[in-house]
Design a protein around this motif. Structure first.
Motif, PDB file in Angstrom:
ATOM      1  N   GLY A 199      38.991  31.918  41.134  1.00  0.00           N
ATOM      2  CA  GLY A 199      39.713  30.900  40.359  1.00  0.00           C
ATOM      3  C   GLY A 199      38.793  30.323  39.300  1.00  0.00           C
ATOM      4  O   GLY A 199      38.324  31.018  38.426  1.00  0.00           O
TER       5      GLY A 199
ATOM      6  N   GLU B  11      42.569  43.375  33.182  1.00  0.00           N
ATOM      7  CA  GLU B  11      43.673  43.433  34.139  1.00  0.00           C
ATOM      8  C   GLU B  11      43.543  44.654  35.026  1.00  0.00           C
ATOM      9  O   GLU B  11      43.791  44.594  36.227  1.00  0.00           O
TER      10      GLU B  11
ATOM     11  N   LEU C 117      34.918  37.189  39.675  1.00  0.00           N
ATOM     12  CA  LEU C 117      36.377  37.269  39.730  1.00  0.00           C
ATOM     13  C   LEU C 117      36.871  36.880  41.113  1.00  0.00           C
ATOM     14  O   LEU C 117      36.178  37.061  42.106  1.00  0.00           O
ATOM     15  N   GLY C 118      38.114  36.360  41.151  1.00  0.00           N
ATOM     16  CA  GLY C 118      38.779  36.071  42.426  1.00  0.00           C
ATOM     17  C   GLY C 118      38.448  34.686  42.967  1.00  0.00           C
ATOM     18  O   GLY C 118      38.965  34.289  43.996  1.00  0.00           O
TER      19      GLY C 118
ATOM     20  N   ALA D  35      41.248  41.462  37.244  1.00  0.00           N
ATOM     21  CA  ALA D  35      41.161  40.046  36.895  1.00  0.00           C
ATOM     22  C   ALA D  35      42.551  39.420  36.832  1.00  0.00           C
ATOM     23  O   ALA D  35      43.503  40.108  36.468  1.00  0.00           O
ATOM     24  N   THR D  36      42.668  38.185  37.200  1.00  0.00           N
ATOM     25  CA  THR D  36      43.945  37.481  37.033  1.00  0.00           C
ATOM     26  C   THR D  36      44.108  37.165  35.550  1.00  0.00           C
ATOM     27  O   THR D  36      43.157  37.271  34.780  1.00  0.00           O
ATOM     28  N   THR D  37      45.340  36.793  35.177  1.00  0.00           N
ATOM     29  CA  THR D  37      45.610  36.478  33.769  1.00  0.00           C
ATOM     30  C   THR D  37      44.693  35.355  33.300  1.00  0.00           C
ATOM     31  O   THR D  37      44.138  35.392  32.203  1.00  0.00           O
ATOM     32  N   GLU D  38      44.510  34.395  34.160  1.00  0.00           N
ATOM     33  CA  GLU D  38      43.669  33.249  33.797  1.00  0.00           C
ATOM     34  C   GLU D  38      42.217  33.657  33.610  1.00  0.00           C
ATOM     35  O   GLU D  38      41.573  33.273  32.625  1.00  0.00           O
ATOM     36  N   GLU D  39      41.736  34.462  34.548  1.00  0.00           N
ATOM     37  CA  GLU D  39      40.347  34.954  34.448  1.00  0.00           C
ATOM     38  C   GLU D  39      40.183  35.792  33.185  1.00  0.00           C
ATOM     39  O   GLU D  39      39.199  35.677  32.472  1.00  0.00           O
TER      40      GLU D  39
END
Lengths: 124, 831
Positions: free
Chosen positions: B828, B730, B825-826, B734-738
C-alpha cells in the motif's frame, strides 16, 4: 490544445470552472497555464480548477497550481481546487503541500452563481 | 650367252673339265660321223662335232676351244697324210665354230630360237662360218695330195655342206634339249603325242628312202607338225632324226639313192637336209614367236584384266568414299545451317548480336541480329567500322575509339573492358547497348582481328531502374525500426521479389494506440512496381490515422475501403488489422481478403485465425459489413501475420502451402525472430516469386524481464513512456495506485533530465525498471551536465519522488547523472 490534455470551462454564477481533462506534464503545462489565464477574466470573483478528469499531474502541473494560487491571492480572487477523495493526484498534491496555499475540496457542491454554463471561447 | 664368272683354281678346274668333256664329245661324234663319209674317209654329208662345238662355245664360252682343236687334230691324224695336214684341218675345224659362236653372240642370238631372227642368224652363221673349215679342209686335202686338184670343188662342197648341216641340225637339237629342261615335265597327252609323232616320223622317213620314187618331201608335213606343235623341242629332234635317216639312207645306198652318182646323191641329200633343217628352224621359230606373242598378249590381257579389276575395285571404293563424303558434307552443311539458325535464334532471343572486324582489311562482318539491333534488315549492306560508329550517340564515340586504341596499343590478345553506349537507330529511337570485345594478334604480334558481341540492354536498364526505385520506395515506406513495446516481442521481414517487375505493394505496420493498446497491420496492394508501392504508402498512413481515431478493427477497414473509392484509387488491397489488448490478453482482428493470421501457442499448437472474411478493400464498397474476430493471446503465444508471397507458389496448391506453413511454424516455435528466419528459409528459399512481408508478435510476461527504454530527452517523449511503464508495472503485479506512484516518480526524474541535463543540446535518457523480491527498482540515466537536487522542479520534483518512493539516490559521475529509486509493492503506502 495538446493531445495529452484539453480544458473545459464553464461559468457558474460568474465564476469560471476550469476542468482539466487528461494529463499534465512538462510538455503541456505552460500551454495549459496560458489557457487558464485566458479563460479567467480579471473581474471574476474567483476561479475553480476541477481536477476530477485529470489522469496525470506532475511537478510542472503542481507548480502551475502554485503560481495560479499566488496570482489569485494578488487579485483577491478565491481559488478553489476540486480533487476527488480517491483521486490518484491527491497524494502528489499533499506531498507538495498545496493545501497550505489553497482550499482543496472533494467535489463542487456549493452553487457559485446563477449563470448557465457556457463553453469557453477557443475550446474544443 | 654364258660367260665364266669364276676365278682362280675353281675357274680353271671347271674350264679344264669342260675342255675335256668337249674334246671327248667332239672326238666320239667325229668317229661315228666318219662312218658316214661319202668322200674318202673324211668327207661326210653330216658333221655333228661342229654343231656340238658351237653349242659348247655358246653355252660355256669360247675359251674352251682347245678341246675342239686337240680332239680334231687327233681325229684327223689317222686319216690325214701328215700331222701337219691334220693340224691344218683341226685348225679349220676349230675356227669355224668359233666364228659361228662369235657371229651369233654379235646378233644377240637366243638359244631358245623362239624368234625368226634367231633362225635366220643360225642359218647364216652355219653357212658362213663353215666356208672357212671347208676351204681349209679341202685345201689341205689337195695340198697334202690326198685329193687331186680337180677334186677340190667337189671335196669343198661336200665338206661345206657337211659342216653346215652339222651346225644346222645338231645345234638346234642340242639347244632343244637345253630348252626341254625348262618346260619339263610335259603333260601326259603331250608326251603321248610326241612319241606318236616320232614313231610316225621315223617310219615315214625310212619308208620314203626305201622306194626309188622321189617322194621324200612327204615327211615335210610331219616335220612341220613337230615344229608347229612343239616348236624347238620338237623341231630339233625331228630335224636330227629325219636328216640322220636321210644321211644313213644315202650312205647305205637305200633305193632312193641307189641309181644316183655321188654328186647327184650329195645334191639330193643336202637339198633335202637343208629343206628339212630350214623348215624345222623357221617354222619352229615362227610358231614360237607367235606363241610367245600370244602368250605375251594373253599375259598383257590378263594383266590388263587384273588392272581393270583392281582399278574397278579402287573406283568403287573411291566411289563409296565419295558418296559417304558427299553425305557427310551434306550433313555437315545441314548441321552448320542448323547451328547458324540456332545461333541466330539465340541472338534474337538475347537481343545479342556478334561481329568480327579484320583489322588489316578493315573488313567488318555483322550477324543478322546486329543489323536488327541497329534498325536494319539482316545483311542489308556491307558493314565498315566507320559506318558502325556512325550510329553511336556523339558523346559516346570518343569512349569507344579510346577503348579500341588502348586495346590495340597493349600488344597482347585480351578481352576489352565491357562498354555501355547508346546508339540512335534508323527509326530515331535511342537504344542502350552493352559491348564486349576481344582483340587477337597475328603471329608477329600485330593486332589482326577483333571479335565481339553487342547486347541491347535498353529494356533491362529501364526495368532495372524501375525495380530499384520501387524497392527503394517500398523500403522507405516501411517501418524502419519496430517500436520497443513492453510485453510484446516483435519481428518483421520484408523480402522483395527477385524478379524485376514483382516488387512492391506489401506492408506491415505496428502502432501504439493512446489507450495502451497496440495495433498491427499487414497488407498487400494488388499489382507491382512503383504504382503499387506508392499506393501502399498511402494506405499504410490511412490505416495509422484511422487507428488512432478509432481502433476498432472493423471500423478501420471500412473507412479504408471508403477512402479508396473516394480517392479513386484503382488498386485493390488485402489487409488484416489486429488490435492487441494486453490488459485482457486478447486480440481483435478484421480481415479483408487477406490470408488468415497464424496463431502459435506456447505448447506447440498451431492454428489459423479464420474468422469471417470481408472482401478486399477497394473492390466492392464493403460498407459497414466487416465482422471482427476475437481470440485470446496468452502470454508466450505468437500471432503471425503474412502476405501471400510466403505461401503462394506457381507449382503448388495454396492449401498444401498453408499446411506446410503450419508444419514449419510448429517446427520453428513461437520466438518471433527465429520463426521469421525459419519460415523465410523453408518456404521462400533463395528467390521470392512475389514480395513477402511477415510480422510476428508474441505476448510476453512483463515481469519476466526488466523494462529497458532509451528515449530522446524531449518533453513529448514522456507520455508514451508512462503508458509503457503502466503496462509493465501492471504486468509486474503492481496495483493501480502503486503504478501511479511509480509513474509519477519516474516522470519527475525524466522531466528533470529533459529540462536540465542537456540545455539546448539534443540528448537521450535511459530508463530501466526491474522487479526483484517484490520491489521495483528504477534507474534513470543521462549523459548530461551535473545538477543539484534543489534545481529539480523548484525542489518539488525531488519532493514528489521522495514522497512516492521508498528510496531515491542521485549520483553524478564522469558520464552523467544516475537516479536510482526503489518502491516495495503490495504494502500500500510507501514507508
Amino acid at each position: 490544445m495538446t493531445e495529452l490534455a484539453h480544458l473545459e470551462v464553464e461559468f457558474r454564477g460568474g465564476v469560471p470552472v476550469v476542468r482539466i481533462h487528461g494529463e499534465v506534464d512538462i510538455s503541456n503545462a505552460e500551454a495549459i497555464a496560458s489557457e487558464i489565464e485566458a479563460a479567467v477574466p480579471n473581474s471574476s470573483p474567483g476561479v475553480v480548477i476541477d481536477l476530477t478528469p485529470t489522469t496525470y499531474l506532475d511537478s510542472s502541473g503542481v507548480n502551475l497550481l502554485f503560481r495560479l494560487a499566488e496570482r489569485s491571492q494578488v487579485r483577491g480572487q478565491r481559488l478553489r481546487l476540486i480533487v476527488p477523495a480517491d483521486a490518484v493526484l491527491r497524494r502528489v498534491l499533499e506531498i507538495t503541500g498545496i493545501q497550505d496555499v489553497l482550499t482543496m475540496e472533494t467535489h463542487l457542491d456549493e452553487p457559485l452563481g446563477d449563470e448557465e454554463a457556457v463553453p469557453a471561447p477557443g475550446d474544443s | 650367252v654364258e660367260t665364266s664368272t669364276g676365278s682362280g683354281a675353281a675357274s680353271w678346274r671347271r674350264d679344264a673339265v669342260r675342255i675335256l668333256v668337249l674334246g671327248v664329245a667332239y672326238a666320239s661324234t667325229a668317229v661315228v660321223s666318219l662312218q658316214l663319209a661319202l668322200v674318202e674317209r673324211n668327207v661326210t654329208p653330216l658333221w655333228p662335232p661342229t654343231g656340238i662345238a658351237v653349242v659348247a662355245f655358246l653355252a660355256w664360252g669360247s675359251r674352251i676351244w682347245p678341246g675342239v682343236a686337240v680332239a680334231a687334230f687327233f681325229v684327223n691324224l689317222p686319216i690325214s697324210t701328215s700331222p701337219l695336214a691334220a693340224a691344218a684341218t683341226a685348225a679349220g675345224n676349230t675356227v669355224a665354230p668359233l666364228v659361228a659362236a662369235a657371229i651369233l653372240r654379235r646378233v644377240s642370238f637366243r638359244m631358245e630360237i623362239d624368234r625368226l631372227r634367231d633362225a635366220i642368224a643360225i642359218v647364216f652363221a652355219a653357212l658362213a662360218s663353215t666356208l672357212l673349215s671347208a676351204s681349209i679342209g679341202a685345201g689341205t686335202l689337195v695340198f697334202s695330195g690326198a685329193v687331186p686338184e680337180s677334186g677340190f670343188p667337189e671335196a669343198w662342197a661336200v665338206w661345206w655342206t657337211g659342216d653346215a648341216m652339222g651346225v644346222l641340225v645338231v645345234t638346234p637339237f642340242l639347244l632343244s634339249l637345253r630348252t626341254m629342261r625348262n618346260v619339263w615335265p610335259l603333260p601326259w597327252s603331250r608326251r603321248l603325242e610326241a612319241v606318236a609323232l616320232f614313231v610316225i616320223l621315223a617310219v615315214a622317213s625310212v619308208a620314203v628312202f626305201r622306194t626309188a620314187l622321189p617322194i621324200a618331201f612327204v615327211v615335210l608335213p610331219l616335220v612341220g607338225w613337230a615344229a608347229w606343235r612343239f616348236q624347238l623341242i620338237g623341231a630339233g629332234p625331228a630335224g636330227l632324226v629325219v636328216v640322220g635317216i636321210a644321211v644313213w639312207s644315202a650312205t647305205v645306198g637305200l633305193p632312193a639313192f641307189r641309181e644316183a652318182s655321188l654328186p647327184q646323191t650329195m645334191l639330193t641329200l643336202q637339198a633335202f637336209n637343208a629343206t628339212v633343217a630350214f623348215t624345222c628352224l623357221f617354222l619352229a621359230a615362227l610358231v614360237a614367236e607367235r606363241v610367245r606373242a600370244r602368250e605375251a598378249l594373253e599375259r598383257a590381257a590378263g594383266r590388263l584384266e587384273e588392272q581393270v579389276r583392281e582399278r574397278t575395285m579402287e573406283l568403287s571404293t573411291a566411289n563409296r568414299e565419295l558418296t559417304r563424303e558427299i553425305a557427310d558434307r551434306k550433313e555437315a552443311v545441314e548441321k552448320l545451317r542448323q547451328r547458324e539458325r540456332q545461333l541466330a535464334e539465340a541472338q534474337q532471343m538475347a537481343r545479342l548480336g556478334s561481329w568480327e572486324w579484320v583489322l588489316p582489311e578493315d573488313k567488318v562482318t555483322w550477324s543478322d541480329e546486329m543489323y536488327l539491333i541497329h534498325g536494319y534488315r539482316p545483311q542489308e549492306f556491307p558493314m565498315t567500322f566507320d559506318r558502325a560508329v556512325g550510329q553511336v550517340v556523339k558523346e559516346d564515340v570518343p569512349r569507344i575509339r579510346a577503348n579500341i586504341e588502348t586495346a590495340r596499343g597493349r600488344g597482347e590478345a585480351h578481352n576489352l573492358p565491357d562498354i555501355e553506349y547508346r546508339i540512335t537507330r534508323t527509326d530515331g529511337e535511342e537504344r542502350v547497348l552493352l559491348g564486349r570485345a576481344r582483340l587477337e594478334l597475328s603471329e608477329n604480334g600485330e593486332p589482326i582481328r577483333m571479335v565481339g558481341t553487342v547486347q541491347d540492354v535498353t529494356e533491362g536498364k529501364q526495368a532495372e531502374r524501375e525495380h530499384r526505385i520501387a524497392e527503394t520506395l517500398q523500403r522507405s515506406l516501411l517501418l524502419k525500426d519496430l517500436p520497443d513495446i513492453p510485453g510484446v516481442s516483435l519481428a518483421a521481414r520484408y523480402v522483395p521479389a527477385t524478379s524485376d517487375v514483382e516488387v512492391g505493394g506489401d506492408w506491415y505496420d505496428v502502432l501504439e494506440l493512446p489507450g495502451g493498446q497496440i495495433a498491427f497491420a499487414v497488407g498487400d496492394v494488388a499489382g507491382h512496381g512503383l504504382q503499387a508501392a506508392s499506393t501502399m504508402g498511402q494506405l499504410r498512413m490511412a490505416v495509422r490515422s484511422y487507428a488512432l481515431e478509432d481502433p476498432s478493427p472493423s471500423a478501420v477497414l471500412e473507412r479504408l475501403d471508403r477512402l479508396m473509392f473516394r480517392l479513386g484509387l484503382s488498386e485493390m488491397a488485402t489487409v488484416v488489422f489486429v488490435v492487441l489488448d494486453q490488459a485482457s490478453g486478447t486480440v481483435r482482428l478484421a480481415n479483408a481478403g487477406h490470408p488468415p493470421p497464424l496463431l502459435l501457442q506456447e505448447n506447440g499448437e498451431v492454428s489459423f485465425v479464420e474468422g469471417s472474411l470481408a472482401p478486399p478493400v477497394g473492390v466492392s464498397r464493403i460498407g459497414d459489413r466487416v465482422a471482427e474476430t476475437e481470440r485470446a493471446l496468452d502470454v508466450g503465444a505468437t500471432l503471425l501475420l503474412f502476405t501471400d508471397g510466403l505461401v503462394e507458389r506457381r507449382d503448388a496448391s495454396l492449401q498444401d502451402r498453408l499446411m506446410l506453413l503450419k508444419e514449419e511454424a510448429a517446427t520453428a516455435g513461437p520466438e518471433p525472430e527465429a520463426l521469421c528466419d525459419h519460415l523465410l528459409r523453408s518456404l521462400v528459399g533463395d528467390g521470392a516469386d512475389d514480395d513477402v512481408a511477415l510480422l510476428a508478435l508474441r505476448r510476453l510476461s512483463l515481469a519476466d524481464r526488466p523494462l529497458d527504454l532509451r528515449i530522446p530527452a524531449e518533453p513529448q517523449a514522456l507520455a508514451p513512456v508512462r503508458r509503457t511503464m503502466r503496462r509493465w508495472l501492471e504486468g509486474a503485479g503492481a496495483t493501480t495506485e502503486e503504478a501511479n506512484d511509480v509513474l509519477l516518480a519516474v516522470g519527475e526524474a525524466c522531466a528533470n533530465v529533459v529540462q536540465h541535463a542537456y540545455g539546448l543540446r539534443a540528448g537521450r535518457l535511459e530508463l530501466r525498471l526491474a522487479v526483484s523480491d517484490g520491489e521495483v527498482e528504477v534507474t534513470v540515466r543521462d549523459t548530461g551536465s551535473w545538477r543539484s537536487a534543489s534545481e529539480t522542479g523548484g525542489g518539488r520534483g525531488m519532493e514528489i519522488m521522495r514522497g512516492l518512493m521508498d528510496s531515491v539516490e542521485m549520483d553524478n559521475d564522469s558520464e552523467g547523472t544516475v537516479v536510482r529509486m526503489r518502491r516495495r509493492l503490495g504494502d500500500g503506502q510507501p514507508g
